[in-house]
Each structure stands twice: as structure tokens, then as C-alpha cells.
Design a protein around this motif. Structure first.
Motif, PDB file in Angstrom:
ATOM      1  N   LYS A   1     -23.400 -22.706   9.160  1.00  0.00           N
ATOM      2  CA  LYS A   1     -24.267 -21.434   9.473  1.00  0.00           C
ATOM      3  C   LYS A   1     -24.128 -20.930  10.908  1.00  0.00           C
ATOM      4  O   LYS A   1     -24.625 -20.107  11.362  1.00  0.00           O
ATOM      5  CB  LYS A   1     -25.561 -21.825   9.051  1.00  0.00           C
ATOM      6  CG  LYS A   1     -26.065 -21.070   7.877  1.00  0.00           C
ATOM      7  CD  LYS A   1     -27.606 -21.500   7.504  1.00  0.00           C
ATOM      8  CE  LYS A   1     -28.308 -20.291   6.840  1.00  0.00           C
ATOM      9  NZ  LYS A   1     -29.352 -20.659   6.213  1.00  0.00           N
TER      10      LYS A   1
ATOM     11  N   ASN B   1     -21.483 -14.849   2.729  1.00  0.00           N
ATOM     12  CA  ASN B   1     -22.241 -14.430   4.028  1.00  0.00           C
ATOM     13  C   ASN B   1     -21.296 -14.586   5.189  1.00  0.00           C
ATOM     14  O   ASN B   1     -20.066 -14.791   4.935  1.00  0.00           O
ATOM     15  CB  ASN B   1     -23.332 -15.400   4.132  1.00  0.00           C
ATOM     16  CG  ASN B   1     -22.666 -16.771   4.416  1.00  0.00           C
ATOM     17  OD1 ASN B   1     -22.126 -17.274   3.563  1.00  0.00           O
ATOM     18  ND2 ASN B   1     -22.996 -17.415   5.555  1.00  0.00           N
TER      19      ASN B   1
ATOM     20  N   ASN C   1     -27.476 -12.717   9.396  1.00  0.00           N
ATOM     21  CA  ASN C   1     -28.178 -12.673   8.154  1.00  0.00           C
ATOM     22  C   ASN C   1     -27.990 -11.922   7.121  1.00  0.00           C
ATOM     23  O   ASN C   1     -27.284 -10.908   7.353  1.00  0.00           O
ATOM     24  CB  ASN C   1     -29.664 -12.296   8.678  1.00  0.00           C
ATOM     25  CG  ASN C   1     -30.509 -13.341   9.630  1.00  0.00           C
ATOM     26  OD1 ASN C   1     -30.213 -14.556   9.582  1.00  0.00           O
ATOM     27  ND2 ASN C   1     -31.631 -12.801  10.123  1.00  0.00           N
TER      28      ASN C   1
END
Ligand SMILES: *[C@@H]1O[C@H](CO)[C@@H](O)[C@H](O)[C@H]1NC(C)=O
Ligand SMILES: *[C@@H]1O[C@H](CO)[C@@H](O)[C@H](O)[C@H]1NC(C)=O
Ligand SMILES: *[C@@H]1O[C@H](CO)[C@@H](O)[C@H](O)[C@H]1NC(C)=O
Ligand SMILES: *[C@@H]1O[C@H](CO)[C@@H](O)[C@H](O)[C@H]1NC(C)=O
Length: 328
Positions: A250, A293, A298
Motif C-alpha cells: 500500500k 487501486n 486513496n
């Protein structure tokens, strides 16, 4: 002469005729030939592999899967192997569970317990390159590597690893007692070759080329889920490289590192396990990743990613000819 004797004579007669044409046929054991001439052709199924509940929901919601009416599933090593058809193609699908050990166990069990012609894997991945891949896009990579196999080196070491933690100190770069991590190869075992050390696991080429032609045409990917829509029209992209590790990536700095150092465009936690297991079994396979993603940005679209990846997987499977095992 009884009907049975007639039948035997007929079969023997046929055997003698075909024996002339077939050098493989054994004349010494005609009874074995009679038995196998009655054998049923076993259908080879496509093995469809997915890791998570979200992936499975995309498959079930599509309405394309029809369970076999006699034998809809078999359970092995805690996983359910669902037997049926996707469109008109015979498949077995399995939800393996996430991360490489579960994925590899699921794929190996599938190959061990069923007559599988090829493996099609679909799942979600994070984009490492937002200029190329954004949520909703589907990547069919040409190669995938395990990027979570490290050898830790001291920070003073001469042979430094590619990942120097000190380069990421905040606010200023410097030395760091975590030292560096050197990315290691993995051993690829195979039934016909000596084990070898590899980094990139290539997707077998003939398959890949078949996909290139067809998949980008006429496929309209989904753009909205529960009223939430993607920033742009989704694309299927063929080529590029993918990375797999047992940690969820991430972190933007680490994502940029994977892209810069290895030119990997995605990160996930399953694809390389599918590739390694399929290669070890010498089975053709393809990896289909839905981008959920962008690493470090975000906004995540796991459902759309799964739905689009599944749609590409289903289109790919519909192109495959059904194979049967010939009688021996
Ligand atoms: C696979 O095919 C072989 C040969 O036809 C057959 O004997 C076997 O039962 C099949 N296995 C399964 C699980 O269907
Ligand atoms: C990994 O394997 C490749 C060949 O696939 C080789 O070129 C490379 O030197 C190996 N790297 C390590 C760290 O062993
Ligand atoms: C990285 O991948 C892209 C797309 O395949 C390719 O055009 C580029 O040459 C690659 N860069 C390096 C350094 O290998
Ligand atoms: C991302 O989301 C987190 C928590 O939801 C928030 O704190 C952060 O400011 C957001 N970052 C950006 C760049 O929007």
C-alpha cells in the motif's frame, strides 16, 4: 453362434484391420485392446482459480456458471472444488484462500485431483504505475515474480541488496540499521528438467498470443458498482510485468521502488504462486489481474476489479477448445 461371440469376432476383426494402421497397438494382448476400445473419453476441464470471496462473488453474480447437476462439487484439503460449466466450457473452479501458500496448495490440489487442461487465474491487484493502469483496468501480464523473497544484508555490507532502507529515511536519507534486502530467486521444480533458479516466471507464449488477438476486442468492462463509478473507461492491457509477495503493498515509496527496480506494474499476493505451481506441473496458465487501486493513492474498487477480471477470464475461457483425453 451367440450374439456375444459375434460381437467378440466383430471387435477382433476391427482390431486386425486397425492393427495394420497402428504400430502402437498390441497384438499380444487383444483383451486389453477390447477393454480400452470401450473406454469413455474423459473431458479435460479448465481449472479456474480465484483466491477471495470478492472474486467468487463476481463469478457467481455473472450467472455464467452452471453447476454440474449430478456432481456439483468435491471437497479436498478443506477447499471446495466446484464442477460445472462456464458458458459452454467444462470447468472446475476453486477458491484457494489468499496469500501464496494457500494459493499454491489450492492449485496443486486442483491439478492432482482433476483432469485439467489449463489454469486460468483471476484476482485483484494494485497498480504501481498510474499512468498505465488505473482501477477497473485488467492486466494480463507476460511474466510475474515473487518479490517477497529476500536475503537480509547488514547495512555496512559490501554486497548490498537492491532495497536499501536508508534511502527511505525521513526526513533525510542516510544509513539505517535495517540494512538492505537482496531480492532472491526461487527454485522452479519440474518433472522433466533439473530444478532451476528463476526470478521471472513467464506466462506460456502460445496462450498469451491467443489472448492478445481476441481479448481487447468487443469486451465492454464494467464502470460502476453500487452507484460508484470509475474515473475513466477501463481497458484490457496485455504485456507488462507483475509482482507478488505475501505482504499487501500500500506504501507509495515501496510501490515506486518495485516499478523503478523491476519494472513491475502491479503488486498482488497470488499470481506468482499460480505461475510457479502451474510451471512445476507443466500446465499452461494465464494470470488475469483486475486493478482495484493505485498503490499510495486513496480509493479502492475491489468489486469492480473482480468483476472486470472475471469478465476477461470468462472471455478467455470461451475461446479455449474443449479437450478430451484420448483412450489409451
Ligand atoms: C482422469 O482421466 C482418467 C483417464 O481417462 C480417468 O481414469 C480418471 O478417472 C479421470 N479423473 C477424474 C478425477 O475425473
Ligand atoms: C537469478 O536467476 C537469474 C536467471 O534466471 C540469474 O541471472 C541471476 O543471477 C540470479 N540471481 C541470484 C541473486 O541468484
Ligand atoms: C519497462 O516496461 C515497459 C513496458 O513493457 C517497457 O517499454 C520498458 O522498456 C521497460 N523498461 C525497462 C527499464 O526495462
Ligand atoms: C487518504 O485517506 C486517509 C484516511 O481515510 C486520509 O487520512 C488521507 O488524508 C487521505 N489521503 C489523500 C491523499 O487523500
Amino acid at each position: 453362434m451367440s450374439r456375444i461371440n459375434m460381437a467378440v469376432l466383430l471387435v477382433l476383426g476391427l482390431l486386425l484391420v486397425t492393427a495394420k494402421q497402428s504400430t502402437q497397438m498390441s497384438l499380444r494382448n487383444p483383451s486389453a485392446e477390447i477393454e480400452s476400445s470401450n473406454c469413455k473419453l474423459a473431458t479435460l476441464r479448465v481449472g479456474l482459480v480465484l483466491a477471495s470471496d470478492t472474486n467468487e462473488k463476481a463469478l457467481l453474480d455473472s450467472g455464467l456458471f452452471t453447476p454440474d447437476s449430478d456432481n456439483p462439487y468435491v471437497d479436498h484439503v478443506g477447499r471446495r472444488f466446484n464442477i460445472g460449466k462456464l458458458g459452454s466450457t467444462p470447468i472446475v473452479y476453486v477458491k484457494t484462500g489468499t496469500f501464496s501458500v494457500n494459493v499454491a496448495t489450492g492449485v496443486q490440489t486442483l491439478l492432482h485431483e482433476f483432469n485439467i487442461s489449463e489454469i486460468v487465474f483471476f484476482g485483484n491487484a494494485g497498480s504501481l504505475n498510474k499512468n498505465v493502469l488505473v482501477p477497473g483496468d485488467v492486466l494480463v501480464p507476460e511474466a510475474v515474480a515473487f518479490t517477497g523473497v529476500w536475503e537480509w544484508e547488514e547495512f555496512e555490507a559490501q554486497n548490498k541488496g537492491q532495497l536499501a532502507f536508508g534511502h527511505f529515511n525521513y526526513p533525510l536519507n542516510g544509513e539505517n540499521t535495517l540494512g538492505t534486502a537482496a531480492y532472491e530467486n526461487i527454485t522452479l521444480y519440474s518433472p522433466t528438467e533439473d530444478p532451476k533458479e528463476v526470478f521471472w516466471l513467464p506466462v506460456p507464449l502460445p496462450w498469451y498470443e491467443a489472448a492478445t488477438e481476441q481479448l481487447t476486442k468487443d469486451l465492454k468492462l464494467k464502470e460502476c458498482h453500487s452507484g460508484r463509478c470509475l474515473p475513466r473507461t477501463s481497458k484490457v492491457i496485455l504485456g507488462l510485468k507483475a509482482s507478488t509477495s505475501d505482504f499487501y503493498v500500500k506504501n507509495k515509496a515501496y510501490g515506486d521502488f518495485l516499478l523503478g527496480k523491476f519494472n513491475a506494474s502491479t503488486a498482488d499476493s497470488a499470481s506468482a504462486a499460480v505461475a510457479l505451481t502451474a510451471l512445476s506441473n507443466e500446465k499452461p496458465f494465464v494470470v488475469i489481474q483486475g486493478v482495484s487501486n493505485v498503490v499510495g493513492v486513496n480509493g479502492s474498487y475491489p468489486e469492480l476489479a473482480s468483476q472486470n477480471a472475471f469478465q476477461v477470464a470468462a472471455a478467455f475461457i470461451s475461446l479455449l477448445p474443449t479437450q478430451r483425453l484420448a483412450c489409451e
